[in-house]
Design a protein around this motif. Structure first.
Motif, PDB file in Angstrom:
ATOM      1  N   ARG A 254       0.832  -1.207   0.000  1.00  0.00           N
ATOM      2  CA  ARG A 254       0.000   0.000   0.000  1.00  0.00           C
ATOM      3  C   ARG A 254       0.863   1.252   0.000  1.00  0.00           C
ATOM      4  N   THR A 255       1.892   1.243   0.841  1.00  0.00           N
ATOM      5  CA  THR A 255       2.786   2.399   0.916  1.00  0.00           C
ATOM      6  C   THR A 255       3.482   2.650  -0.408  1.00  0.00           C
ATOM      7  N   ASN A 256       4.036   1.601  -0.988  1.00  0.00           N
ATOM      8  CA  ASN A 256       4.762   1.721  -2.245  1.00  0.00           C
ATOM      9  C   ASN A 256       3.861   2.187  -3.384  1.00  0.00           C
ATOM     10  N   SER A 257       2.655   1.636  -3.418  1.00  0.00           N
ATOM     11  CA  SER A 257       1.715   1.992  -4.483  1.00  0.00           C
ATOM     12  C   SER A 257       1.318   3.455  -4.411  1.00  0.00           C
ATOM     13  N   ILE A 258       1.009   3.927  -3.209  1.00  0.00           N
ATOM     14  CA  ILE A 258       0.591   5.322  -3.068  1.00  0.00           C
ATOM     15  C   ILE A 258       1.773   6.269  -3.259  1.00  0.00           C
ATOM     16  N   ASP A 259       2.965   5.859  -2.845  1.00  0.00           N
ATOM     17  CA  ASP A 259       4.174   6.641  -3.144  1.00  0.00           C
ATOM     18  C   ASP A 259       4.271   6.895  -4.642  1.00  0.00           C
ATOM     19  N   PHE A 260       4.069   5.821  -5.397  1.00  0.00           N
ATOM     20  CA  PHE A 260       4.163   5.897  -6.851  1.00  0.00           C
ATOM     21  C   PHE A 260       3.109   6.841  -7.424  1.00  0.00           C
ATOM     22  N   LEU A 261       1.881   6.700  -6.948  1.00  0.00           N
ATOM     23  CA  LEU A 261       0.794   7.525  -7.462  1.00  0.00           C
ATOM     24  C   LEU A 261       1.018   9.011  -7.172  1.00  0.00           C
ATOM     25  N   ILE A 262       1.431   9.324  -5.949  1.00  0.00           N
ATOM     26  CA  ILE A 262       1.663  10.718  -5.576  1.00  0.00           C
ATOM     27  C   ILE A 262       2.781  11.319  -6.429  1.00  0.00           C
ATOM     28  N   SER A 263       3.892  10.614  -6.519  1.00  0.00           N
ATOM     29  CA  SER A 263       5.036  11.118  -7.295  1.00  0.00           C
ATOM     30  C   SER A 263       4.676  11.321  -8.762  1.00  0.00           C
ATOM     31  N   LYS A 264       3.943  10.380  -9.308  1.00  0.00           N
ATOM     32  CA  LYS A 264       3.561  10.463 -10.716  1.00  0.00           C
ATOM     33  C   LYS A 264       2.644  11.655 -10.970  1.00  0.00           C
ATOM     34  N   TYR A 265       1.667  11.846 -10.112  1.00  0.00           N
ATOM     35  CA  TYR A 265       0.711  12.932 -10.341  1.00  0.00           C
ATOM     36  C   TYR A 265       1.320  14.304 -10.078  1.00  0.00           C
ATOM     37  N   ILE A 266       2.206  14.381  -9.120  1.00  0.00           N
ATOM     38  CA  ILE A 266       2.879  15.659  -8.881  1.00  0.00           C
ATOM     39  C   ILE A 266       3.726  16.044 -10.097  1.00  0.00           C
ATOM     40  N   LYS A 267       4.361  15.067 -10.674  1.00  0.00           N
ATOM     41  CA  LYS A 267       5.232  15.321 -11.829  1.00  0.00           C
ATOM     42  C   LYS A 267       4.435  15.595 -13.095  1.00  0.00           C
ATOM     43  N   GLU A 268       3.366  14.833 -13.327  1.00  0.00           N
ATOM     44  CA  GLU A 268       2.654  14.899 -14.603  1.00  0.00           C
ATOM     45  C   GLU A 268       1.467  15.858 -14.616  1.00  0.00           C
ATOM     46  N   ARG A 269       0.897  16.183 -13.451  1.00  0.00           N
ATOM     47  CA  ARG A 269      -0.329  16.981 -13.423  1.00  0.00           C
ATOM     48  C   ARG A 269      -0.150  18.345 -12.739  1.00  0.00           C
ATOM     49  N   ASN A 270       1.088  18.714 -12.494  1.00  0.00           N
ATOM     50  CA  ASN A 270       1.380  20.043 -11.916  1.00  0.00           C
ATOM     51  C   ASN A 270       0.650  20.296 -10.595  1.00  0.00           C
ATOM     52  N   ILE A 271       0.613  19.315  -9.737  1.00  0.00           N
ATOM     53  CA  ILE A 271       0.046  19.466  -8.402  1.00  0.00           C
ATOM     54  C   ILE A 271       0.895  20.463  -7.621  1.00  0.00           C
ATOM     55  N   ASP A 272       0.260  21.379  -6.894  1.00  0.00           N
ATOM     56  CA  ASP A 272       1.027  22.300  -6.061  1.00  0.00           C
ATOM     57  C   ASP A 272       0.702  22.155  -4.577  1.00  0.00           C
ATOM     58  N   THR A 273      -0.357  21.390  -4.270  1.00  0.00           N
ATOM     59  CA  THR A 273      -0.781  21.237  -2.879  1.00  0.00           C
ATOM     60  C   THR A 273      -1.273  19.816  -2.619  1.00  0.00           C
ATOM     61  N   VAL A 274      -0.846  19.259  -1.498  1.00  0.00           N
ATOM     62  CA  VAL A 274      -1.319  17.938  -1.073  1.00  0.00           C
ATOM     63  C   VAL A 274      -1.974  18.066   0.290  1.00  0.00           C
ATOM     64  N   ILE A 275      -3.219  17.602   0.396  1.00  0.00           N
ATOM     65  CA  ILE A 275      -3.933  17.565   1.668  1.00  0.00           C
ATOM     66  C   ILE A 275      -3.991  16.112   2.113  1.00  0.00           C
ATOM     67  N   ASN A 276      -3.280  15.805   3.176  1.00  0.00           N
ATOM     68  CA  ASN A 276      -3.162  14.433   3.666  1.00  0.00           C
ATOM     69  C   ASN A 276      -4.122  14.242   4.846  1.00  0.00           C
ATOM     70  N   LEU A 277      -5.314  13.721   4.566  1.00  0.00           N
ATOM     71  CA  LEU A 277      -6.343  13.547   5.584  1.00  0.00           C
ATOM     72  C   LEU A 277      -6.105  12.268   6.371  1.00  0.00           C
TER      73      LEU A 277
END
Length: 263
Positions: A64-87
């Motif tokens: 789970r950790t590895n998968s979400i690490d991958f998703l976050i990194s990919k979207y930050i790089k490819e979708r120009n994310i500037d803010t993450v809200i970690n609920l």
């Protein structure tokens, strides 16, 4: 009730951090989280010793950790994310260990006792992003709405993370949270973990006693239809099972991850 058993949902944060630590110790680990060693205390070890199906957590948490690490990194790089809200951030250390976060505003939100515990132990560690801790009981809807609104006024493209959170909420609570997030046009992505009916069945049987003070409560008949009716659209399903084909008994835990975005 014995103290070493989970007494509150916030105690599960120790459990997850403990298994990240165990994975980090392994020679061929798929997750490296050296900060997990700083976050583990005697209580965490006592909790983990009492939990049944340790082998289950031994593979679930790293995947789970590895998968979400991958998703976050990919979207930050490819979708120009500037803010993450970690609920329901728990003892998550991504703000300290993921690369590529230099320009990211990152908000870790959780119960005050969890935030105080983590921030105190990591006070001498430099995060890789612009990190802010926020103390909040996420069940307090009006306070939650206010904080999310304040964050969104300073953001352009927001990604929300709710790892290991939704499962513990009632369906009406998930409905309210989904509606509240959807109202913000700059919240474009939401990463959350989804578990199949087979996994639910296994988990309820195996962990009923250990998790009786933090029970699983979110059981929609069709999770995709649930979010679709609110206004969310499924963007991508990421299967952890495909990432862990070498694990034994993987067929028992049809575990997937999905990213959903505003339609």
């Amino acid at each position: 009730m014995k103290k070493e058993i989970i007494n509150h949902v916030s105690d599960t944060a120790y459990l997850i951090a403990f298994y990240r630590m165990l994975e980090t110790k392994k020679k061929n680990s798929i997750v490296k989280d050296p900060l997990s060693f700083l976050l583990i205390n005697d209580r965490a070890e006592r909790i983990c010793k009492k939990i049944k199906n340790k082998n289950h957590f031994d593979w679930l948490v790293p995947l789970r950790t590895n998968s979400i690490d991958f998703l976050i990194s990919k979207y930050i790089k490819e979708r120009n994310i500037d803010t993450v809200i970690n609920l329901g951030a728990g003892l998550d250390t991504r703000a300290y260990r993921l690369d590529g976060l230099e320009k990211i505003k990152w908000f870790d939100i959780d119960f005050s006792n969890v935030i105080e515990y983590k921030s105190n132990l990591l006070k001498n560690v430099l995060p890789k992003c612009i990190l802010q801790y926020i103390k909040l009981d996420l069940s307090l809807r009006e306070e939650r709405k206010k904080i999310i609104s304040e964050i969104c006024t300073q953001a352009n493209n927001v990604l929300v993370l709710s790892e290991g959170l939704i499962l513990y909420l009632k369906e009406i609570e998930v409905l309210f949270l989904s509606e509240d997030l959807l109202k913000h046009k700059n919240i474009n992505y939401w990463i959350q973990d989804y578990y199949s009916k087979d996994y639910f069945k296994f988990s309820l049987i195996s962990s009923k006693r250990s998790f009786k003070n933090s029970p699983f409560q979110f059981f929609p008949k069709n999770i995709f239809e649930f979010y679709k009716e609110i206004g969310w659209k499924n963007n991508e399903i990421f299967s952890c099972i495909k990432e862990g084909k070498n694990l034994k008994n993987q067929h028992h835990f049809q575990l997937t991850y999905m990213r959903i975005f505003i339609q």
